[in-house]
Enzyme design. Structure first.
Site, PDB file in Angstrom:
ATOM      1  N   SER A  19     -46.829 -26.237  14.188  1.00 54.10           N
ATOM      2  CA  SER A  19     -47.836 -27.250  13.883  1.00 54.10           C
ATOM      3  C   SER A  19     -47.736 -28.576  14.043  1.00 54.10           C
ATOM      4  CB  SER A  19     -47.920 -27.311  12.099  1.00 54.10           C
ATOM      5  OG  SER A  19     -48.568 -25.889  11.696  1.00 54.10           O
ATOM      6  N   LYS A  36     -50.980 -30.315  15.709  1.00 55.15           N
ATOM      7  CA  LYS A  36     -51.655 -30.948  14.734  1.00 55.15           C
ATOM      8  C   LYS A  36     -51.739 -32.568  14.935  1.00 55.15           C
ATOM      9  CE  LYS A  36     -51.991 -27.249  11.493  1.00 55.15           C
ATOM     10  NZ  LYS A  36     -51.484 -26.649  10.300  1.00 55.15           N
ATOM     11  N   SER A  40     -50.311 -29.356   5.896  1.00 55.91           N
ATOM     12  CA  SER A  40     -50.563 -28.954   7.321  1.00 55.91           C
ATOM     13  C   SER A  40     -51.524 -27.771   7.296  1.00 55.91           C
ATOM     14  CB  SER A  40     -49.424 -28.121   7.731  1.00 55.91           C
ATOM     15  OG  SER A  40     -49.225 -27.909   9.163  1.00 55.91           O
ATOM     16  N   LYS A  50     -44.697 -35.325  11.611  1.00 54.05           N
ATOM     17  CA  LYS A  50     -45.164 -34.052  11.381  1.00 54.05           C
ATOM     18  C   LYS A  50     -44.194 -32.812  11.407  1.00 54.05           C
ATOM     19  CE  LYS A  50     -48.674 -31.143  10.465  1.00 54.05           C
ATOM     20  NZ  LYS A  50     -47.592 -30.469   9.871  1.00 54.05           N
TER      21      LYS A  50
END
Length: 286
Positions: free
Chosen positions: A60, A63, A121, A237
């Protein structure tokens, strides 16, 4: 004369021996991650590298680029309301994906979708953003268009070892990047005040409009456990998955310096946090 010469030599020797000792070089830390990179965000100087240019699944952490593409839109209206579609809900069920728990029919602002994307997320939030900011007459076309924008942005940033085949990091074997590339991407994204404000948020409550015109409060918590536990942590992140293992793009500021970096394919959530902590500690010592 010989005695005087001997005395001068002796004094010179003492003077040479009393010169300040050079500081011992800081030994690089050991990390469990397959790849790691850290740099000084102010100077761009590399502070640590292990497999820094090795192509690995992003999880992820992709993202970050999802958000970057949205925030790069011309005349972006962060208060634009997006209606949550059944397709977004069906997608997270089918993929057993991380979710912002969006409710079908609710109207959620783009700003709120960014929180849902970057804190819990949410792959449903990622889908909603891709569907909204891609171009095309069908949802499939819009998603394809949006992923194309992600790759065009990567090319524009000179990220030669990065490719996306999805809007959220759940790909089909063609979703990869490197610790160096992701760090470069994050450094760019962190210059956006909206992005930097969102990723440093530990938790938030956001009021959204229901399809009946009422409202509900959505509560989202950041998956980045370094926020609030590592002094000066700024975000950025997390990522995980069967192929990606455990990933983290991180940043922190201390003493006027910002260290930013990435670890990919750590062996556990705890180890990715330890890996990132070691790289930041190392960076601040250099």
């Amino acid at each position: 004369m010989g005695a005087v010469y001997a005395t001068v030599c002796a004094v010179s020797a003492v003077g040479a021996g009393s010169a300040p000792a050079q500081a011992a070089p800081v030994s690089p830390p050991s990390i469990t991650a397959k790849g790691g990179f850290a740099m000084d965000a102010g100077t761009g100087a590399a502070l640590f590298a292990k497999g820094a240019d090795s192509r690995l699944p992003t999880g992820s952490t992709a993202k970050i680029m999802t958000a970057q593409v949205v925030l790069s839109q011309k005349n972006l209206d962060l208060d634009r309301k997006v209606t949550v579609q059944m397709a977004y809900s069906d997608y997270i069920v089918a993929k057993t994906a991380s979710s912002a728990r969006l409710i079908v029919g609710d109207k959620v602002t783009v700003r709120q979708l960014l929180y849902g994307l970057l804190l819990p997320s949410g792959c449903d939030a990622a889908y909603a953003l891709a569907d909204t900011y891609g171009s095309g007459s069908t949802r499939a076309a819009r998603v394809k268009s949006f992923v194309g924008k992600m790759n065009a942005a990567a090319t524009g940033m000179g990220l030669k070892n990065t490719h996306f085949d999805s809007f959220d990091g759940i790909g089909n074997g063609r979703n990869y990047s490197t610790p160096r590339d992701l760090t470069t991407l994050a450094a760019r994204a962190m210059k956006n005040p909206v992005f930097s404000a969102v990723v440093k948020t530990k938790s938030t409550k956001q009021r959204v409009t229901t399809k009946n015109g009422g409202y509900r409060d959505m509560a989202w918590t950041n998956t980045n456990k370094l926020l609030g536990t590592y002094q000066g942590a700024l975000g950025v992140k997390t990522g995980s998955g069967p192929e990606a293992k455990y990933c983290l793009v991180f940043a922190a500021t201390r003493g006027g310096r910002t260290v930013i970096g990435t670890v990919l394919a750590s062996s556990s959530e705890a180890n990715r946090n330890t890996d990132a902590t070691r790289l930041m500690n190392h960076g601040f010592k250099k």
